[in-house]
Design a protein around this motif. Structure first.
Motif, PDB file in Angstrom:
ATOM      1  N   LYS A 139     -22.281  26.102 -49.571  1.00  0.00           N
ATOM      2  CA  LYS A 139     -22.627  26.947 -48.427  1.00  0.00           C
ATOM      3  C   LYS A 139     -23.958  27.688 -48.627  1.00  0.00           C
ATOM      4  CE  LYS A 139     -17.850  27.629 -46.852  1.00  0.00           C
ATOM      5  NZ  LYS A 139     -16.800  28.596 -46.484  1.00  0.00           N
ATOM      6  N   LEU A 140     -24.947  26.948 -49.093  1.00  0.00           N
ATOM      7  CA  LEU A 140     -26.281  27.530 -49.246  1.00  0.00           C
ATOM      8  C   LEU A 140     -26.939  27.616 -47.871  1.00  0.00           C
ATOM      9  CD1 LEU A 140     -28.700  28.489 -50.966  1.00  0.00           C
ATOM     10  CD2 LEU A 140     -29.364  26.079 -51.186  1.00  0.00           C
ATOM     11  N   ARG A 141     -27.287  28.823 -47.455  1.00  0.00           N
ATOM     12  CA  ARG A 141     -27.937  29.042 -46.163  1.00  0.00           C
ATOM     13  C   ARG A 141     -29.183  29.887 -46.358  1.00  0.00           C
ATOM     14  NH1 ARG A 141     -23.296  31.446 -42.378  1.00  0.00           N
ATOM     15  NH2 ARG A 141     -23.150  32.840 -44.187  1.00  0.00           N
ATOM     16  N   THR A 142     -30.229  29.567 -45.620  1.00  0.00           N
ATOM     17  CA  THR A 142     -31.491  30.294 -45.755  1.00  0.00           C
ATOM     18  C   THR A 142     -32.095  30.571 -44.386  1.00  0.00           C
ATOM     19  OG1 THR A 142     -32.860  28.287 -45.853  1.00  0.00           O
ATOM     20  CG2 THR A 142     -31.965  29.115 -47.943  1.00  0.00           C
ATOM     21  N   ARG A 143     -32.920  31.609 -44.333  1.00  0.00           N
ATOM     22  CA  ARG A 143     -33.705  31.903 -43.133  1.00  0.00           C
ATOM     23  C   ARG A 143     -34.859  32.803 -43.547  1.00  0.00           C
ATOM     24  NH1 ARG A 143     -32.880  36.937 -40.528  1.00  0.00           N
ATOM     25  NH2 ARG A 143     -31.257  38.232 -41.468  1.00  0.00           N
ATOM     26  N   GLN A 200     -36.250  25.383 -50.545  1.00  0.00           N
ATOM     27  CA  GLN A 200     -34.824  25.137 -50.717  1.00  0.00           C
ATOM     28  C   GLN A 200     -34.569  24.320 -51.984  1.00  0.00           C
ATOM     29  OE1 GLN A 200     -32.200  24.456 -47.311  1.00  0.00           O
ATOM     30  NE2 GLN A 200     -34.024  24.283 -46.023  1.00  0.00           N
ATOM     31  N   VAL A 240     -31.356  34.548 -48.356  1.00  0.00           N
ATOM     32  CA  VAL A 240     -30.590  33.441 -48.919  1.00  0.00           C
ATOM     33  C   VAL A 240     -29.145  33.882 -49.073  1.00  0.00           C
ATOM     34  CG1 VAL A 240     -30.263  31.931 -50.917  1.00  0.00           C
ATOM     35  CG2 VAL A 240     -32.574  32.502 -50.145  1.00  0.00           C
ATOM     36  N   ASP A 241     -28.241  33.026 -48.612  1.00  0.00           N
ATOM     37  CA  ASP A 241     -26.804  33.290 -48.686  1.00  0.00           C
ATOM     38  C   ASP A 241     -26.152  32.079 -49.346  1.00  0.00           C
ATOM     39  OD1 ASP A 241     -24.153  33.827 -48.306  1.00  0.00           O
ATOM     40  OD2 ASP A 241     -24.246  34.020 -46.132  1.00  0.00           O
ATOM     41  N   VAL A 242     -25.405  32.288 -50.436  1.00  0.00           N
ATOM     42  CA  VAL A 242     -24.795  31.162 -51.134  1.00  0.00           C
ATOM     43  C   VAL A 242     -23.478  31.592 -51.785  1.00  0.00           C
ATOM     44  CG1 VAL A 242     -26.067  31.621 -53.286  1.00  0.00           C
ATOM     45  CG2 VAL A 242     -25.208  29.312 -52.824  1.00  0.00           C
ATOM     46  N   ASP A 260     -34.331  31.771 -36.467  1.00  0.00           N
ATOM     47  CA  ASP A 260     -33.763  31.739 -37.823  1.00  0.00           C
ATOM     48  C   ASP A 260     -33.779  30.340 -38.426  1.00  0.00           C
ATOM     49  OD1 ASP A 260     -33.298  34.444 -38.067  1.00  0.00           O
ATOM     50  OD2 ASP A 260     -31.271  34.333 -37.270  1.00  0.00           O
ATOM     51  N   THR A 281     -34.495  27.443 -41.152  1.00  0.00           N
ATOM     52  CA  THR A 281     -34.311  27.485 -42.598  1.00  0.00           C
ATOM     53  C   THR A 281     -35.661  27.563 -43.310  1.00  0.00           C
ATOM     54  OG1 THR A 281     -34.323  25.076 -42.718  1.00  0.00           O
ATOM     55  CG2 THR A 281     -32.178  26.166 -42.472  1.00  0.00           C
TER      56      THR A 281
END
Length: 297
Positions: free
Chosen positions: A231-235, A212, A243-245, A204, A206
């Motif tokens: 809390k920007l998260r990517t995979r 990004q 993408v989770d933000v 996982d 980024t």
């Protein structure tokens, strides 16, 4: 899209079948272990392409109760499998070449063998270029890994042709197994690179920095409306991006308005990066932790 990916996988299989036949024919005609090493790598191409087709079919399956995020990661197994096969082929080349290094043998029908090897290299080159373009177009790690392997095979073939030709012209028969060992070293490096890409996806990792940056630019474009984020998260899993933000909106906004803005942000993200599944979480800006602003993320 799945039919397109399968079509490219079948192209790779067809190219591998053709080149395996041509290269083994060249080896039988000349007795060159350099050409044998080239043929073994094409045999790996065939096994890898078959595995790729199987994994592309699995990756295309829709999400279900046991796999809520789909099956896209199956592509990484194809690239990892191909990388492992490359290492196995390299070991086989070493086993075949080392005895010849200490007991060189003359080559036969070199002209015919080299002509056949050149034709096989051109077949691989055409297939590799098509697969590389398709891998970028469909964001498929399996197609990209296969294209890199085929391009490695092309350069391998070029080296083998030069080495075998020089062996025949100069009469240094030890040069043939030496070329084979250099081929083995080259494909080991290729196999390691392919396996690293596979492991990176399975762990996982980024999204690339440039992607990004695109996401941050989209989020920052809403700063004028009072929207912030953190809390920007990517995979990434195969062709699927995740993408989770957390979206921070003014506390006076209604839930409906905040939801509409969040949906527009998700639409902008999907437009910038196709095959993406965004997940936004709304929070009142007043509750944001210290130091969070639209530019920080």
């Amino acid at each position: 899209m799945q039919n397109s990916l399968n079509r490219f996988a079948w192209l790779s299989i067809a190219a591998a079948v053709i080149t395996v036949g041509l290269k083994f024919g060249a080896y039988l005609a000349t007795g060159s272990v350099g050409l044998l090493s080239d043929a073994l790598e094409s045999l790996v191409n065939l096994a890898g392409a078959s595995m790729m087709l199987a994994m592309l079919i699995v990756a295309a399956r829709p999400s279900d109760d046991d796999h809520a995020y789909g099956h896209a990661k199956a592509e990484y197994f194809a690239s990892g499998f191909e990388g492992a096969l490359i290492l196995l082929a390299a070991a086989s080349i070493v086993v075949a070449s080392v005895p010849r290094l200490f007991s060189p043998q003359p080559l036969e029908q070199v002209g015919v063998g080299l002509a056949v090897a050149v034709i096989a290299a051109l077949v691989n080159l055409g297939a590799a270029l098509v697969l590389r373009r398709a891998g970028k177009q469909y964001n498929s790690i399996a197609l990209e890994a296969d294209s890199r392997h085929l391009l490695t095979d092309v350069w391998t073939s070029v080296g083998v042709v030069i080495g075998v030709g020089a062996t025949a012209l100069i009469g240094w028969y030890w040069l043939d197994p030496l070329v084979a060992l250099l081929v083995a070293a080259n494909i080991v490096w290729s196999g390691i690179q392919i396996m690293r890409s596979s492991v990176k996806g399975l762990m996982d990792a980024t999204l690339p920095d440039e992607e990004q940056a695109q996401l941050r630019a989209i989020l920052q474009s809403y700063a004028a409306q009072g929207v912030q984020f953190h809390k920007l998260r990517t995979r990434q899993a195969g062709a699927q991006r995740f993408v989770d933000v957390h979206i921070l909106v003014p506390g006076a906004w209604t839930v409906r308005h905040g939801h509409e803005v969040a949906e527009q942000i998700e639409t902008d993200m999907r437009r910038a990066l196709p095959d993406m599944l965004p997940l936004t979480h709304l929070e009142p800006r007043d509750d944001a932790p210290d130091g969070v602003d639209a530019a920080a993320g």
